[in-house]
Design a protein around this motif. Structure first.
Motif, PDB file in Angstrom:
ATOM      1  N   ALA A 106      -5.972   0.207  -1.758  1.00 54.65           N
ATOM      2  CA  ALA A 106      -6.423  -0.687  -1.056  1.00 54.65           C
ATOM      3  C   ALA A 106      -6.202  -1.844  -1.605  1.00 54.65           C
ATOM      4  CB  ALA A 106      -8.137  -0.313  -1.184  1.00 54.65           C
ATOM      5  N   ALA A 107      -6.562  -1.815  -2.576  1.00 45.57           N
ATOM      6  CA  ALA A 107      -6.415  -3.306  -3.896  1.00 45.57           C
ATOM      7  C   ALA A 107      -4.889  -3.901  -2.729  1.00 45.57           C
ATOM      8  CB  ALA A 107      -6.399  -3.422  -4.689  1.00 45.57           C
ATOM      9  N   ALA A 108      -3.953  -2.955  -2.834  1.00 41.26           N
ATOM     10  CA  ALA A 108      -2.524  -3.064  -2.174  1.00 41.26           C
ATOM     11  C   ALA A 108      -2.807  -3.772  -0.861  1.00 41.26           C
ATOM     12  CB  ALA A 108      -1.607  -1.534  -3.093  1.00 41.26           C
ATOM     13  N   LEU A 109      -3.048  -2.167  -0.607  1.00 44.39           N
ATOM     14  CA  LEU A 109      -3.400  -3.042   0.899  1.00 44.39           C
ATOM     15  C   LEU A 109      -4.341  -4.152   1.230  1.00 44.39           C
ATOM     16  CD1 LEU A 109      -3.330  -1.944   3.870  1.00 44.39           C
ATOM     17  CD2 LEU A 109      -5.437  -1.025   3.999  1.00 44.39           C
ATOM     18  N   LEU A 110      -5.151  -4.409   0.537  1.00 40.87           N
ATOM     19  CA  LEU A 110      -6.094  -5.925   0.833  1.00 40.87           C
ATOM     20  C   LEU A 110      -5.583  -7.444   0.081  1.00 40.87           C
ATOM     21  CD1 LEU A 110      -9.152  -4.001   1.238  1.00 40.87           C
ATOM     22  CD2 LEU A 110      -7.548  -4.747   3.235  1.00 40.87           C
ATOM     23  N   HIS A 111      -4.656  -7.614  -0.959  1.00 42.21           N
ATOM     24  CA  HIS A 111      -4.396  -7.663  -2.148  1.00 42.21           C
ATOM     25  C   HIS A 111      -4.175  -9.601  -0.978  1.00 42.21           C
ATOM     26  CE1 HIS A 111       0.088  -7.305  -0.889  1.00 42.21           C
ATOM     27  NE2 HIS A 111       0.018  -8.562  -2.250  1.00 42.21           N
ATOM     28  N   ASP A 112      -4.163  -9.419  -0.298  1.00 42.61           N
ATOM     29  CA  ASP A 112      -3.457 -10.937  -0.210  1.00 42.61           C
ATOM     30  C   ASP A 112      -4.375 -11.321   1.604  1.00 42.61           C
ATOM     31  OD1 ASP A 112      -1.576 -12.257  -1.592  1.00 42.61           O
ATOM     32  OD2 ASP A 112      -0.171 -11.012  -0.228  1.00 42.61           O
ATOM     33  N   ALA A 139       1.383  -1.341  -0.462  1.00 42.43           N
ATOM     34  CA  ALA A 139       0.143   0.065   0.219  1.00 42.43           C
ATOM     35  C   ALA A 139       0.793   1.237  -0.081  1.00 42.43           C
ATOM     36  CB  ALA A 139      -0.763  -0.174   1.548  1.00 42.43           C
ATOM     37  N   ALA A 140       2.058   0.947   0.846  1.00 41.45           N
ATOM     38  CA  ALA A 140       2.736   2.316   1.065  1.00 41.45           C
ATOM     39  C   ALA A 140       3.524   2.375  -0.587  1.00 41.45           C
ATOM     40  CB  ALA A 140       3.777   1.898   1.706  1.00 41.45           C
ATOM     41  N   LEU A 141       3.952   1.458  -0.980  1.00 44.44           N
ATOM     42  CA  LEU A 141       4.377   1.673  -2.404  1.00 44.44           C
ATOM     43  C   LEU A 141       3.208   2.313  -3.457  1.00 44.44           C
ATOM     44  CD1 LEU A 141       6.521  -2.110  -2.619  1.00 44.44           C
ATOM     45  CD2 LEU A 141       7.573   0.435  -2.813  1.00 44.44           C
ATOM     46  N   ALA A 148      -3.642  -4.202 -15.968  1.00 47.20           N
ATOM     47  CA  ALA A 148      -3.174  -2.719 -16.093  1.00 47.20           C
ATOM     48  C   ALA A 148      -2.668  -2.121 -14.675  1.00 47.20           C
ATOM     49  CB  ALA A 148      -3.396  -1.922 -16.838  1.00 47.20           C
ATOM     50  N   ALA A 149      -4.485  -2.412 -14.271  1.00 48.40           N
ATOM     51  CA  ALA A 149      -4.292  -2.623 -12.476  1.00 48.40           C
ATOM     52  C   ALA A 149      -3.894  -3.441 -11.691  1.00 48.40           C
ATOM     53  CB  ALA A 149      -5.307  -1.558 -12.088  1.00 48.40           C
ATOM     54  N   ALA A 150      -4.101  -4.598 -11.672  1.00 40.93           N
ATOM     55  CA  ALA A 150      -3.525  -5.844 -11.390  1.00 40.93           C
ATOM     56  C   ALA A 150      -1.913  -5.793 -11.981  1.00 40.93           C
ATOM     57  CB  ALA A 150      -4.253  -7.123 -12.392  1.00 40.93           C
ATOM     58  N   VAL A 151      -0.938  -5.650 -13.342  1.00 36.29           N
ATOM     59  CA  VAL A 151       0.063  -5.427 -13.088  1.00 36.29           C
ATOM     60  C   VAL A 151       1.025  -4.657 -11.726  1.00 36.29           C
ATOM     61  CG1 VAL A 151       1.639  -4.905 -14.757  1.00 36.29           C
ATOM     62  CG2 VAL A 151       0.414  -6.423 -15.344  1.00 36.29           C
ATOM     63  N   ARG A 152       0.482  -3.036 -11.589  1.00 37.28           N
ATOM     64  CA  ARG A 152       0.762  -2.208 -11.090  1.00 37.28           C
ATOM     65  C   ARG A 152       1.290  -3.138  -9.738  1.00 37.28           C
ATOM     66  NH1 ARG A 152      -1.651   3.316 -11.087  1.00 37.28           N
ATOM     67  NH2 ARG A 152       0.271   3.788 -10.022  1.00 37.28           N
ATOM     68  N   LEU A 153       0.159  -3.690  -9.348  1.00 32.35           N
ATOM     69  CA  LEU A 153      -0.396  -3.921  -8.279  1.00 32.35           C
ATOM     70  C   LEU A 153       0.851  -5.349  -7.527  1.00 32.35           C
ATOM     71  CD1 LEU A 153      -1.612  -5.369  -5.125  1.00 32.35           C
ATOM     72  CD2 LEU A 153      -3.537  -6.087  -6.463  1.00 32.35           C
ATOM     73  N   ARG A 154       1.072  -6.112  -8.881  1.00 30.12           N
ATOM     74  CA  ARG A 154       2.341  -7.217  -8.638  1.00 30.12           C
ATOM     75  C   ARG A 154       3.129  -6.288  -8.709  1.00 30.12           C
ATOM     76  NH1 ARG A 154       1.271 -12.099  -7.100  1.00 30.12           N
ATOM     77  NH2 ARG A 154       3.676 -12.170  -6.757  1.00 30.12           N
ATOM     78  N   ARG A 155       3.650  -5.356  -9.199  1.00 32.76           N
ATOM     79  CA  ARG A 155       4.693  -5.150  -9.440  1.00 32.76           C
ATOM     80  C   ARG A 155       5.015  -4.821  -7.867  1.00 32.76           C
ATOM     81  NH1 ARG A 155       7.291  -4.737 -14.447  1.00 32.76           N
ATOM     82  NH2 ARG A 155       5.910  -4.568 -15.709  1.00 32.76           N
ATOM     83  N   TRP A 156       4.009  -4.198  -6.864  1.00 30.35           N
ATOM     84  CA  TRP A 156       4.870  -3.444  -5.513  1.00 30.35           C
ATOM     85  C   TRP A 156       4.149  -4.672  -4.723  1.00 30.35           C
ATOM     86  CZ3 TRP A 156      -0.303  -0.066  -6.993  1.00 30.35           C
ATOM     87  CH2 TRP A 156      -0.150   0.957  -7.960  1.00 30.35           C
ATOM     88  N   ASP A 157       3.910  -6.323  -4.896  1.00 24.03           N
ATOM     89  CA  ASP A 157       3.794  -7.076  -4.303  1.00 24.03           C
ATOM     90  C   ASP A 157       5.011  -7.723  -4.360  1.00 24.03           C
ATOM     91  OD1 ASP A 157       2.966  -9.824  -2.882  1.00 24.03           O
ATOM     92  OD2 ASP A 157       1.775  -9.763  -4.982  1.00 24.03           O
ATOM     93  N   VAL A 166      10.136   1.293   6.165  1.00 22.07           N
ATOM     94  CA  VAL A 166       8.952   2.164   8.076  1.00 22.07           C
ATOM     95  C   VAL A 166       7.821   2.225   7.483  1.00 22.07           C
ATOM     96  CG1 VAL A 166       9.364   3.827   9.613  1.00 22.07           C
ATOM     97  CG2 VAL A 166      11.196   2.701   8.662  1.00 22.07           C
ATOM     98  N   VAL A 167       6.793   2.121   7.021  1.00 28.36           N
ATOM     99  CA  VAL A 167       5.634   2.518   6.778  1.00 28.36           C
ATOM    100  C   VAL A 167       4.291   2.570   7.765  1.00 28.36           C
ATOM    101  CG1 VAL A 167       5.714   0.818   4.564  1.00 28.36           C
ATOM    102  CG2 VAL A 167       4.775  -0.197   6.095  1.00 28.36           C
ATOM    103  N   PRO A 168       3.454   3.499   7.038  1.00 29.97           N
ATOM    104  CA  PRO A 168       2.462   3.901   8.115  1.00 29.97           C
ATOM    105  C   PRO A 168       1.740   2.591   8.241  1.00 29.97           C
ATOM    106  CG  PRO A 168       2.310   5.169   5.732  1.00 29.97           C
ATOM    107  CD  PRO A 168       3.175   3.562   5.486  1.00 29.97           C
ATOM    108  N   PRO A 169       1.113   3.135   9.150  1.00 35.62           N
ATOM    109  CA  PRO A 169       0.278   1.136   9.713  1.00 35.62           C
ATOM    110  C   PRO A 169      -1.669   1.316   8.921  1.00 35.62           C
ATOM    111  CG  PRO A 169      -0.303   3.679  11.778  1.00 35.62           C
ATOM    112  CD  PRO A 169       0.789   3.739  10.116  1.00 35.62           C
ATOM    113  N   PHE A 170      -2.374   0.542   9.682  1.00 37.09           N
ATOM    114  CA  PHE A 170      -3.409   0.082   8.820  1.00 37.09           C
ATOM    115  C   PHE A 170      -4.327   1.220   9.108  1.00 37.09           C
ATOM    116  CE2 PHE A 170      -8.014  -1.503   8.930  1.00 37.09           C
ATOM    117  CZ  PHE A 170      -7.498  -1.746   7.351  1.00 37.09           C
ATOM    118  N   GLN A 171      -3.949   2.440  10.414  1.00 37.81           N
ATOM    119  CA  GLN A 171      -5.182   3.305  10.720  1.00 37.81           C
ATOM    120  C   GLN A 171      -4.946   4.287  10.154  1.00 37.81           C
ATOM    121  OE1 GLN A 171      -3.073   0.936  12.864  1.00 37.81           O
ATOM    122  NE2 GLN A 171      -4.727  -0.474  14.104  1.00 37.81           N
TER     123      GLN A 171
END
Length: 183
Positions: free
Chosen positions: A50-56, A36-38, A148-157, A166-171
């Motif tokens: 949100a998809a990146a945050l929740l993808h797994d 999500a931070a990426l 295309a959105a899934a490919v972007r997500l995959r690269r962050w994944d 160090v990344v922001p918390p879920f909250q």
């Protein structure tokens, strides 16, 4: 409704299931927060953040667990997660989640050198999940609305596995998630 949904998602990030990440050097929660931070860093729209945050999240809700995936049984976590998230979110969040495993298979088929950048655990799961796509599969995938959105997500994944990040918390995503749930 959105408050209850947010609390259910928050509990996932704090639960036992979010601690292990299938052979990676970070926890499942750290991995998803890093993804999500990426996405935020790259200026992605809120739905893709949100998809990146929740993808797994599908690793937590399937009949077959993430541990079983690492034992060689495809847990289809992308479908399980997308279907579970569809209770609250629309296709712009759910479909990149659904397609993020297919995006790994796609990138391994069409992008020279992509496979070499995968972690050992991701290479193993690639084989369990069907291996690189055939040319026909890749062409069909590329034509999908959320490819295309899934490919972007995959690269962050793939990059979201840094034990020193160090990344922001879920909250910190609460307001964004509430907005997306009400859309």
């Amino acid at each position: 409704m959105a408050g209850d949904a947010y609390e259910e998602l928050r509990r996932l990030f704090e639960g036992e299931e979010a601690r292990d990440y299938l052979g990676e050097p970070v926890t499942q929660a750290e991995h998803m927060l890093q993804a999500a931070a990426l996405a935020v860093r790259d200026g992605a729209p809120d739905s893709l953040v949100a998809a990146a945050l929740l993808h797994d999240v599908g690793h937590f809700h399937g009949v077959v667990t993430g541990a079983e995936l690492m034992a060689g049984t495809d847990n289809r976590h992308s479908d399980t997660g997308a279907d579970w998230l569809a209770r609250w979110f629309g296709p712009a969040v759910c479909e990149p989640v659904r397609l993020h495993v297919a995006a790994k298979r796609y990138l391994c088929a069409v992008e020279p050198g992509y496979f070499a950048r995968l972690s050992a655990a991701s290479r193993f799961t690639l084989a369990v999940q069907g291996g690189p796509m055939t040319p026909d599969e890749a062409a069909r995938f590329a034509g999908l609305q959320f490819a295309a959105a899934a490919v972007r997500l995959r690269r962050w994944d793939e990059r979201a596995k840094d034990p020193s990040a160090v990344v922001p918390p879920f909250q910190s995503y609460r307001e964004m998630l509430a907005r997306l749930m009400s859309d």
